[in-house]
Design a protein around this motif. Structure first.
Motif, PDB file in Angstrom:
ATOM      1  N   ARG A  52      33.862  -6.355 -36.497  1.00  0.00           N
ATOM      2  CA  ARG A  52      32.896  -7.318 -36.814  1.00  0.00           C
ATOM      3  C   ARG A  52      32.250  -7.187 -38.387  1.00  0.00           C
ATOM      4  NH1 ARG A  52      29.641  -6.619 -32.616  1.00  0.00           N
ATOM      5  NH2 ARG A  52      30.493  -8.423 -31.365  1.00  0.00           N
ATOM      6  N   GLU A  56      32.778 -10.052 -41.117  1.00  0.00           N
ATOM      7  CA  GLU A  56      31.526 -10.444 -41.890  1.00  0.00           C
ATOM      8  C   GLU A  56      32.054 -10.286 -43.501  1.00  0.00           C
ATOM      9  OE1 GLU A  56      28.570  -7.902 -40.762  1.00  0.00           O
ATOM     10  OE2 GLU A  56      28.189  -9.114 -38.945  1.00  0.00           O
ATOM     11  N   ALA A  95      37.475 -11.309 -28.824  1.00  0.00           N
ATOM     12  CA  ALA A  95      35.975 -12.024 -28.522  1.00  0.00           C
ATOM     13  C   ALA A  95      35.289 -11.951 -29.826  1.00  0.00           C
ATOM     14  CB  ALA A  95      35.280 -11.167 -27.593  1.00  0.00           C
ATOM     15  N   VAL A  96      35.459 -10.897 -30.693  1.00  0.00           N
ATOM     16  CA  VAL A  96      35.041 -10.881 -32.089  1.00  0.00           C
ATOM     17  C   VAL A  96      35.508 -11.787 -32.800  1.00  0.00           C
ATOM     18  CG1 VAL A  96      34.411  -9.248 -34.120  1.00  0.00           C
ATOM     19  CG2 VAL A  96      34.214  -8.323 -31.623  1.00  0.00           C
ATOM     20  N   ARG A  97      36.707 -12.002 -32.784  1.00  0.00           N
ATOM     21  CA  ARG A  97      37.319 -12.838 -33.545  1.00  0.00           C
ATOM     22  C   ARG A  97      37.018 -14.363 -33.309  1.00  0.00           C
ATOM     23  NH1 ARG A  97      43.437 -11.924 -33.518  1.00  0.00           N
ATOM     24  NH2 ARG A  97      43.312 -12.448 -31.369  1.00  0.00           N
ATOM     25  N   ARG A  98      36.546 -14.513 -31.940  1.00  0.00           N
ATOM     26  CA  ARG A  98      36.120 -15.942 -31.654  1.00  0.00           C
ATOM     27  C   ARG A  98      34.707 -16.182 -32.184  1.00  0.00           C
ATOM     28  NH1 ARG A  98      38.751 -14.428 -26.927  1.00  0.00           N
ATOM     29  NH2 ARG A  98      40.315 -15.518 -26.537  1.00  0.00           N
ATOM     30  N   GLU A  99      33.921 -14.963 -32.545  1.00  0.00           N
ATOM     31  CA  GLU A  99      32.654 -15.199 -33.213  1.00  0.00           C
ATOM     32  C   GLU A  99      32.840 -15.730 -34.687  1.00  0.00           C
ATOM     33  OE1 GLU A  99      30.641 -11.431 -33.324  1.00  0.00           O
ATOM     34  OE2 GLU A  99      31.067 -11.004 -31.123  1.00  0.00           O
ATOM     35  N   PHE A 100      34.009 -15.878 -35.220  1.00  0.00           N
ATOM     36  CA  PHE A 100      34.063 -16.161 -36.513  1.00  0.00           C
ATOM     37  C   PHE A 100      34.990 -17.296 -36.850  1.00  0.00           C
ATOM     38  CE2 PHE A 100      32.488 -11.678 -36.706  1.00  0.00           C
ATOM     39  CZ  PHE A 100      31.452 -11.576 -37.649  1.00  0.00           C
ATOM     40  N   ASP A 102      36.685 -21.016 -34.942  1.00  0.00           N
ATOM     41  CA  ASP A 102      36.752 -22.019 -33.962  1.00  0.00           C
ATOM     42  C   ASP A 102      38.074 -22.214 -33.422  1.00  0.00           C
ATOM     43  OD1 ASP A 102      33.720 -22.156 -34.554  1.00  0.00           O
ATOM     44  OD2 ASP A 102      34.229 -23.663 -36.159  1.00  0.00           O
TER      45      ASP A 102
END
Length: 145
Positions: A52, A56, A95-100, A102
């Motif tokens: 993460r 960032e 899942a972390v990749r999906r936070e950044f 779309d």
């Protein structure tokens, strides 16, 4: 044409030596800026927290330094210590990749297990590539039949 070296000589290896590299290199092209980021690590925290933090950093460079968007990231390469790479961790990293990024316009990605990383406390290292266009993207998604 312009070539921008991002963070030349930043950081040091565990043994205190200078890695003789740039964090990234951005080169101007006819229609935008091409970016290549070296393998980035954040050796503190869990592998998910490390990833993460690296995402960032990637977003900061692409958005704040180059005026792009996270959707301009075209490729990710994950190097994960083999002794930490489990199916559960793989799912968490996705899942972390999906936070950044779309859906369905995710960057291309590769994840491989490795015996070691340069920093002893790092479990994950991530390389990134991006292309920041001068204009807007025309985006299409092709799904195999």
């Amino acid at each position: 044409m312009r070539k921008l070296h991002l963070g030349p000589g930043l950081g040091e290896l565990d043994d205190g030596t200078d890695p003789a590299m740039s964090v990234g290199v951005a080169t101007e092209r006819a229609t935008g800026t091409d970016l290549r980021l070296s393998g980035l690590v954040h050796p503190d925290g869990t592998p998910v927290e490390q990833a993460r933090h690296v995402f960032e950093t990637v977003a900061d460079v692409v958005v704040n330094d180059l005026g792009g968007a996270t959707g301009d990231v075209t490729m990710l390469r994950f190097y994960v210590r083999s002794d930490r790479l489990t199916d559960a961790l793989r799912r968490e990293l996705h899942a972390v990749r999906r936070e950044f990024f779309d859906a369905p316009e995710f960057p291309a990605a590769t994840m491989v297990g490795v015996d070691e990383l340069v920093h002893d406390d790092a479990a994950v290292e991530i390389e990134a590539a991006a292309f920041v266009p001068d204009g807007e993207w025309t985006v299409e998604t092709v799904r195999p039949d």
